[in-house]
Design an enzyme around this catalytic site. Structure first.
Site, PDB file in Angstrom:
ATOM      1  N   TYR A 124       0.857  -1.191   0.000  1.00 16.84           N
ATOM      2  CA  TYR A 124       0.000   0.000   0.000  1.00 16.84           C
ATOM      3  C   TYR A 124       0.892   1.240   0.000  1.00 16.84           C
ATOM      4  O   TYR A 124       1.885   1.292   0.735  1.00 16.84           O
ATOM      5  CB  TYR A 124      -0.883   0.019   1.263  1.00 16.84           C
ATOM      6  CG  TYR A 124      -1.651   1.318   1.428  1.00 16.84           C
ATOM      7  CD1 TYR A 124      -2.960   1.442   0.960  1.00 16.84           C
ATOM      8  CD2 TYR A 124      -1.040   2.436   2.020  1.00 16.84           C
ATOM      9  CE1 TYR A 124      -3.639   2.643   1.087  1.00 16.84           C
ATOM     10  CE2 TYR A 124      -1.726   3.641   2.144  1.00 16.84           C
ATOM     11  CZ  TYR A 124      -3.019   3.735   1.675  1.00 16.84           C
ATOM     12  OH  TYR A 124      -3.702   4.924   1.785  1.00 16.84           O
ATOM     13  N   GLU A 131      -3.277   7.473  -4.118  1.00 17.38           N
ATOM     14  CA  GLU A 131      -3.169   6.200  -3.400  1.00 17.38           C
ATOM     15  C   GLU A 131      -3.024   5.046  -4.375  1.00 17.38           C
ATOM     16  O   GLU A 131      -3.748   4.983  -5.368  1.00 17.38           O
ATOM     17  CB  GLU A 131      -4.428   6.001  -2.533  1.00 17.38           C
ATOM     18  CG  GLU A 131      -4.402   4.734  -1.697  1.00 17.38           C
ATOM     19  CD  GLU A 131      -5.736   4.484  -1.001  1.00 17.38           C
ATOM     20  OE1 GLU A 131      -5.857   4.810   0.189  1.00 17.38           O
ATOM     21  OE2 GLU A 131      -6.661   3.961  -1.645  1.00 17.38           O
TER      22      GLU A 131
END
Ligand code: GDP
Ligand code: MN
Length: 379
Positions: free
Chosen positions: A101, A189
């Site tokens: 992530y 993101e």
């Protein structure tokens, strides 16, 4: 402005961040054509403004034309958390060794950018933050100083990714930081950021939110406007020149001044209610503005009661009172209204309202009691 995944990937690609080759389709035929051109296996991905598509059946691997047809048919029209899929993105499938992530956003309280990196990708970052917060390596970046390669490397090492991924991750994160700053994004993101078995690091998903106020610097962002999720209430309110933000509760809120409107939203929550909106009618509270505000709120089917909270300053109490009475003559309001009128010439204003009070128009002397009344009525 929230971008769809494929728009986010195109945004990433323009900053040289590696993404999978793909194209967008709105029909099964087009999806198959794209897949046949790219070559199998492909991934068929729902394009909606919400996450968790994988879990909802909106991300499927297809090994041939038949599977692509099947998945495209199932995903087009699918309802994912209330978002109906109208577009799908078909991309070349990737082999995955590990899922990470990565994101950049703004930490307002620190007055710095915040980078987050975790070896536990592919799941929602909120879950990781709850269950295993130590698995998220954070970095605060001074916007003036920027992010150096040495700082970035140290950050990547702190995240304990596979050693093989270090160089690729540093490279992507520096590019992602550049995209975030140069592109005037509020959020960039990548989840998952993947390590392939061959050692390359690659963005497999993209969640990008761009700052609408920077549109003048990026005229090409206009193209994202058409796919923005619309709130019909907000559109109608903005057309009428009102400062309105739609919320999901049942108490319609009207106040004069942004500060008071925010406090009103807070106090409705505080007494156990839930505001349907934020609405600041500004300094002038004449009949036309009030009628527009009441109309917008009345058209929201979720509204069960309306709280008008006015503190007269330059706006005088009797003007507001006359505005409300006149507005109620212009439009028919379904929900009961609770008024709190204070400040300049409040006494005169209340005298004007007094003869009109009934079970559809009520008055309370304090903000708190008015909020309680409105919340009670909304139940
Ligand atoms: P989200 O569920 O909305 O976040 O959609 P993602 O794009 O993140 O996809 C969800 C999951 O599907 C990923 O975490 C991967 O595990 C899987 N996935 C997506 N694309 C591929 C791919 O190209 N190959 C493989 N093997 N899995 C994929
Ligand atoms: Mn994802």
């Amino acid at each position: 402005m929230d971008l769809l995944e494929y728009q986010g990937k195109q945004f990433f690609a323009s900053y040289d961040i590696p993404v999978s080759e793909g194209d967008v389709a709105t029909t099964v035929e087009d999806a198959v054509k794209i897949a046949d051109t790219i070559g199998y296996p492909v991934v068929v991905k729902a394009q909606v403004h919400t996450g968790g598509r994988g879990k909802a059946g909106g991300v499927k691997l297809a090994n041939d034309t038949a599977e692509c047809t099947e998945h495209a048919t199932n995903i087009l029209g699918l309802d994912i958390k209330g978002h109906i899929v109208k577009e799908i993105w078909i991309e070349k499938a990737s082999d995955i060794a590990e899922e990470y992530y990565a994101s950049f956003t703004l930490d307002r309280s620190a007055k710095k950018y915040l980078g987050m990196l975790s070896a536990e990708g592919g799941v929602e970052i909120e879950t990781v933050a709850d269950e295993n917060p130590d698995a998220i390596a954070k970095i605060h970046i001074d916007p003036v100083e920027g992010l150096t390669e040495a700082q970035c490397r140290e950050w990547v090492l702190a995240a304990n990714l596979n050693d093989q991924a270090t160089d690729g991750a540093v490279d992507i994160l520096l590019k992602l930081y550049n995209a975030y700053v140069e592109g005037n994004a509020d959020l960039c993101e990548i989840n998952p950021l993947i390590l392939k078995p061959t050692g390359e690091v690659h963005a497999l998903d993209a969640k990008v939110s761009l700052d609408g106020n920077a549109l003048y610097k990026h005229p090409d962002y206009e193209k994202y406007d058409a796919t923005q999720p619309r709130d019909e209430r907000e559109e109608a309110a903005h057309e009428a020149g009102l400062q309105y933000v739609g919320l999901d509760g049942s108490v319609g809120v009207i106040a004069n001044g942004a500060g008071l409107a925010m406090s009103t939203v807070d106090v409705v929550n505080q007494v156990g209610g839930s505001p349907a909106n934020f609405l600041d009618i500004g300094g002038g509270a004449n009949a036309e503005v009030m009628a527009n505000a009441l109309t917008v709120i009345n058209n929201d089917p979720a509204v069960k009661a309306i709280f008008i909270n006015i503190f007269g300053g330059i706006t005088r109490g009797e003007e507001v009172a006359n505005g409300i009475i006149e507005a109620m003559g212009k439009v028919t309001i379904d929900s009961p209204i609770v008024i709190r009128l204070d400040g300049t010439n409040a006494v005169e204003g209340r005298e004007i309202l007094e003869p009109h009070l009934d079970d559809k128009l009520m008055m309370e002397t304090t903000m708190l009691s008015a909020a309680q009344k409105a919340v009670e009525l909304a139940k």
